[in-house]
Design an enzyme around this catalytic site. Structure first.
Site, PDB file in Angstrom:
ATOM      1  N   LYS A  88       0.642  -1.148   0.195  1.00  0.00           N
ATOM      2  CA  LYS A  88       0.002   0.388   0.001  1.00  0.00           C
ATOM      3  C   LYS A  88       1.188   0.869  -0.204  1.00  0.00           C
ATOM      4  CE  LYS A  88      -1.758  -0.600   3.577  1.00  0.00           C
ATOM      5  NZ  LYS A  88      -1.608  -2.560   4.025  1.00  0.00           N
ATOM      6  N   ASP A 114      -1.183   4.523   6.637  1.00  0.00           N
ATOM      7  CA  ASP A 114      -1.137   3.828   7.503  1.00  0.00           C
ATOM      8  C   ASP A 114      -2.235   3.243   8.875  1.00  0.00           C
ATOM      9  OD1 ASP A 114       0.099   0.999   8.973  1.00  0.00           O
ATOM     10  OD2 ASP A 114       0.404   2.674  10.905  1.00  0.00           O
ATOM     11  N   ARG A 168     -13.716  -9.368 -14.628  1.00  0.00           N
ATOM     12  CA  ARG A 168     -12.832  -9.132 -16.047  1.00  0.00           C
ATOM     13  C   ARG A 168     -13.732  -7.401 -16.635  1.00  0.00           C
ATOM     14  NH1 ARG A 168     -10.193 -14.077 -18.380  1.00  0.00           N
ATOM     15  NH2 ARG A 168      -9.424 -12.612 -19.047  1.00  0.00           N
TER      16      ARG A 168
END
Length: 311
Positions: A159, A177, A243
Site C-alpha cells: 500500500k 498506515d 474482468r
C-alpha cells in the site's frame, strides 16, 4: 472522550465572556442550536436545555416587553445545569436578569459581534464537524484527480509503496498506515491523518520519509472526502476476479456505503497506474459513462443480429 466543550467555541469564534466563567468547561453534546423564542413567552414544556442557546434581536426585543417578574422567571428557567452556553449576537446589551441567572447557575453567558443567522450557521458547521461519528481504518488515503481513494489490504501487500509511486506521478498523499474517518453527513466521509504521522510514509527498507519535505507542499493535503475504496490482495489463482467491471461491490464505513474494487497483486503489475485508471474510470461513471455497460450492450446487439441472420 468528550469532543467539544464551551471553551472550544469561545476560542474558535472569539466570544466575549460576560458571566458564568466557571462553567466554560461544560460539554456540548449536540450540534443542534436553539433560539428560545417560545421560551421567552413562557412555554418551557419542550425546552431543549442541552443545546447552545442563541438570543438575537427578535428574542431580546420581545423580552423587553415583559414585566420585571416575568423577566426574572424566564431567565431563571433558561439557565439550567445542562445548558452549555447562552450566546448574545450582534454585540447587543445583555439584560441584567440574564447575568444574574447565569452567575447563579454558572451557565456561560457569551457575546458575539456576528449576526444571528451567520453565527448559527458557522457554529452549526463547527459542531457538526467536531461531533461527527469517527473511526480509524488501516490503509492509505490518496487524492487522485480529485477522487479520494482509500487503499486497503493486509500488511506488507504494498500500500505505502503504491502511494509513493502515486505521489511521484503528481497525486497527493493524505494519510498513510492509519486513516481517521469522520462522517460529516449521511453520505459524506472525510479522511485525515493523525497529527503524529501527518505527511509521513513508511517504506520497508527505507524507513520513515517526509513526503512534504521531499516532494513539496503540493504533494500532500490534510483531509479529503473518501469516495472510492481499492482493496489490494495477493493474487489467488483459484479466485475468479471481475474482468468486465459490471459488478459493483460496496463497503460500509460507519453509516455510509462506498464503492470498493478488489485489485489482485502479483509481480509485474503496475499498481499505481491501475489505481490511477480506476479513479479516472470512477469519475467517468459518476458523469454517466460506463464502458462496461457500453461493451455489454454492443455485444448483446451483435448477438441479436447474428441470431436474426441465422434464422
Amino acid at each position: 472522550m468528550l469532543k467539544v466543550r464551551t471553551k472550544d467555541i469561545i476560542d474558535k469564534f472569539q466570544l466575549e465572556v460576560i458571566s458564568g466563567e466557571e462553567g466554560i468547561s461544560r460539554p456540548i453534546t449536540t450540534s443542534d442550536l436553539s433560539r428560545p423564542g417560545l421560551e421567552m413567552a413562557g412555554f418551557f414544556t419542550y425546552y431543549p436545555k442541552e443545546r447552545v442557546q442563541i438570543l438575537g434581536m427578535t428574542e431580546l426585543s420581545f423580552f423587553e416587553r415583559l414585566s420585571e417578574q416575568e423577566k426574572r422567571d424566564r431567565m431563571a428557567e433558561l439557565c439550567t445545569e445542562a445548558t452549555p452556553a447562552i450566546i448574545i449576537s450582534r454585540n447587543m446589551d445583555v439584560p441584567q436578569e440574564l447575568i444574574d441567572a447565569s452567575e447563579e447557575t454558572k451557565v456561560p453567558l457569551l457575546r458575539s459581534p456576528m449576526k444571528t443567522t451567520r453565527l448559527a450557521s458557522r457554529l452549526t458547521n463547527f459542531l457538526e464537524s467536531k461531533l461527527a461519528p469517527t473511526t480509524a481504518v488501516h490503509g492509505v488515503l490518496v487524492d487522485i484527480y480529485g477522487v479520494g481513494v482509500l487503499i486497503t489490504g493486509k500488511s506488507g501487500v504494498g500500500k505505502s509503496e503504491t502511494a509513493l509511486e502515486l505521489v511521484k506521478r503528481g497525486h497527493r498523499l493524505v494519510a498513510d498506515d492509519c486513516v481517521e474517518i469522520r462522517q460529516e453527513d449521511q453520505d459524506t466521509l472525510i479522511g485525515n491523518a493523525p497529527e503524529l504521522i501527518r505527511h509521513l510514509l513508511e517504506i520497508r527498507g527505507l524507513g520513515i520519509i517526509d513526503v512534504m519535505t521531499l516532494f513539496g507542499a503540493g504533494a500532500v493535503r490534510n483531509y479529503k472526502r473518501i469516495t472510492l475504496v481499492i482493496n489490494l490482495e495477493l493474487w489467488d489463482q483459484k479466485k475468479q476476479y471481475d474482468r468486465l467491471g459490471l459488478e459493483e461491490e460496496k463497503m460500509k464505513i460507519l453509516d455510509t456505503e462506498i464503492t470498493r474494487l478488489t485489485v489482485p497483486v502479483r509481480p509485474g503489475r503496475n499498481l499505481a497506474v491501475i489505481i490511477e485508471v480506476a479513479a479516472m474510470n470512477f469519475r467517468l461513471k459518476q458523469m454517466g459513462y460506463n464502458a462496461a455497460e457500453q461493451f455489454t450492450n454492443k455485444l448483446a446487439h451483435v448477438i441479436e443480429e447474428d441470431n436474426e441472420d441465422f434464422q
